[in-house]
Design an enzyme around this catalytic site. Structure first.
Site, PDB file in Angstrom:
ATOM      1  N   ARG A 112     -10.558 -38.889  31.809  1.00 25.71           N
ATOM      2  CA  ARG A 112      -9.831 -38.768  30.546  1.00 25.71           C
ATOM      3  C   ARG A 112     -10.465 -37.778  29.578  1.00 25.71           C
ATOM      4  O   ARG A 112      -9.890 -37.458  28.554  1.00 25.71           O
ATOM      5  CB  ARG A 112      -9.766 -40.128  29.842  1.00 25.71           C
ATOM      6  CG  ARG A 112      -8.831 -41.089  30.505  1.00 25.71           C
ATOM      7  CD  ARG A 112      -8.712 -42.369  29.704  1.00 25.71           C
ATOM      8  NE  ARG A 112      -7.695 -43.242  30.268  1.00 25.71           N
ATOM      9  CZ  ARG A 112      -7.893 -44.052  31.297  1.00 25.71           C
ATOM     10  NH1 ARG A 112      -9.074 -44.102  31.867  1.00 25.71           N
ATOM     11  NH2 ARG A 112      -6.927 -44.803  31.758  1.00 25.71           N
ATOM     12  N   HIS A 133      -8.754 -51.803  36.392  1.00 26.54           N
ATOM     13  CA  HIS A 133      -7.942 -50.675  36.869  1.00 26.54           C
ATOM     14  C   HIS A 133      -8.030 -50.499  38.381  1.00 26.54           C
ATOM     15  O   HIS A 133      -7.717 -49.430  38.902  1.00 26.54           O
ATOM     16  CB  HIS A 133      -8.353 -49.390  36.138  1.00 26.54           C
ATOM     17  CG  HIS A 133      -8.127 -49.460  34.655  1.00 26.54           C
ATOM     18  ND1 HIS A 133      -8.823 -48.691  33.744  1.00 26.54           N
ATOM     19  CD2 HIS A 133      -7.277 -50.215  33.913  1.00 26.54           C
ATOM     20  CE1 HIS A 133      -8.415 -48.988  32.514  1.00 26.54           C
ATOM     21  NE2 HIS A 133      -7.486 -49.911  32.592  1.00 26.54           N
ATOM     22  N   CYS A 168       2.717 -48.976  55.562  1.00 22.92           N
ATOM     23  CA  CYS A 168       2.087 -50.170  56.120  1.00 22.92           C
ATOM     24  C   CYS A 168       2.593 -50.447  57.540  1.00 22.92           C
ATOM     25  O   CYS A 168       3.794 -50.357  57.795  1.00 22.92           O
ATOM     26  CB  CYS A 168       2.404 -51.341  55.197  1.00 22.92           C
ATOM     27  SG  CYS A 168       1.771 -52.926  55.735  1.00 22.92           S
ATOM     28  N   CYS A 222       4.753 -53.958  57.115  1.00 23.74           N
ATOM     29  CA  CYS A 222       6.025 -54.100  56.379  1.00 23.74           C
ATOM     30  C   CYS A 222       6.663 -52.757  56.037  1.00 23.74           C
ATOM     31  O   CYS A 222       7.730 -52.730  55.411  1.00 23.74           O
ATOM     32  CB  CYS A 222       5.816 -54.931  55.122  1.00 23.74           C
ATOM     33  SG  CYS A 222       4.962 -54.043  53.803  1.00 23.74           S
TER      34      CYS A 222
END
Ligand SMILES: [Zn+2]
Length: 253
Positions: free
Chosen positions: A41, A126, A159, A162
């Protein structure tokens, strides 16, 4: 009060640590810069040059996922080479001494765990960039697996269970804060008697609310940061010095 010089700050901090029974550190990018990991940042930092990819774009677009992973692989040398700093090691010393029940961190670099803190005692607001998860079923994948698939097909993989996208295990812009971590961070903030905000400019909300929550709940608040923060006025002690130099004296064997 703001420490007039480094030495008096270290002495006052040492007294407060000695008096405290439950210390909760809250760490930001500043604790890791000594290890070579940039503050994304900061002015000139990665995020001012490369607009971060928001979560909805990642979900919607294969191109966005490919770009996100290309950027992540480009950072791998930096993350893989990083080792715990004096700041991390000082906190690990206090943890081993039984003074620290848990650490709240905004960082994604895994360096608290690398310093010897049990993963269960590191609350990552985070997420963590050193591994990946399926955004559908949350199955864990290692970066080497993602890299091998990417190199083979030229595309970020999905994945195997899935078929949803696999993403670095970080919290992206536009992605919900992790509920369990937020709840545990609030509990730690309310239960400690000394809260140490280290290397965070305390501007990223809701994470920046924890120092004030601790203060309102009766803890003493210490802010250690190179630059002034918006919460300095609420702190019992403010040290505007290098984190490694400030915490170095607290690194034990
Ligand atoms: Zn899955």
């Amino acid at each position: 009060m703001i420490a007039t010089d480094l030495q008096s700050g270290i002495e006052r901090l040492g007294d407060m640590i000695a008096e405290a029974s439950a210390i909760v550190p809250f760490t930001g990018a500043g604790i890791s810069t000594e290890s070579g990991i940039p503050d994304f940042r900061s002015p000139g930092g990665l995020w001012t040059r490369n607009r971060p990819i928001p979560f909805d774009e990642f979900v919607a677009s294969q191109d966005a996922r490919d770009e996100a992973w290309r950027r992540r692989f480009a950072m791998e040398e930096t993350f893989a080479a990083a080792t715990p700093t004096r700041g991390h090691r000082a906190l690990a010393t206090l943890y081993r001494a039984g003074k620290i029940p848990g650490i709240i961190t905004q960082n994604i670099d895994n360096l608290h765990q690398a310093s010897g803190i049990k993963p269960a005692d590191v609350i990552e607001l985070h997420g963590n960039t050193t591994y990946a998860r399926c955004i559908g079923c949350a199955m864990r994948y290692e970066l080497a697996w993602v890299k091998a698939r990417f190199d083979e097909s030229g595309e970020a993989p999905n994945c195997t269970a899935c078929d949803e996208p696999v993403k670095a295990a970080t919290i992206s812009f536009g992605q919900a804060m992790p509920e369990d971590e937020m709840r545990r961070a609030a509990e730690l903030s309310q239960q400690c008697d000394l809260f140490l905000a280290i290397g965070s400019s305390l501007v990223v909300w809701p994470a920046a609310g924890f120092p004030l929550l601790a203060k309102r709940s009766g803890a003493k608040l210490v802010i250690i940061n190179n630059e002034p923060t918006e919460q300095d006025e609420h702190a019992d002690l403010v040290i505007h010095h290098d984190i490694g130099e400030t915490l170095g004296p607290f690194v034990g064997n």
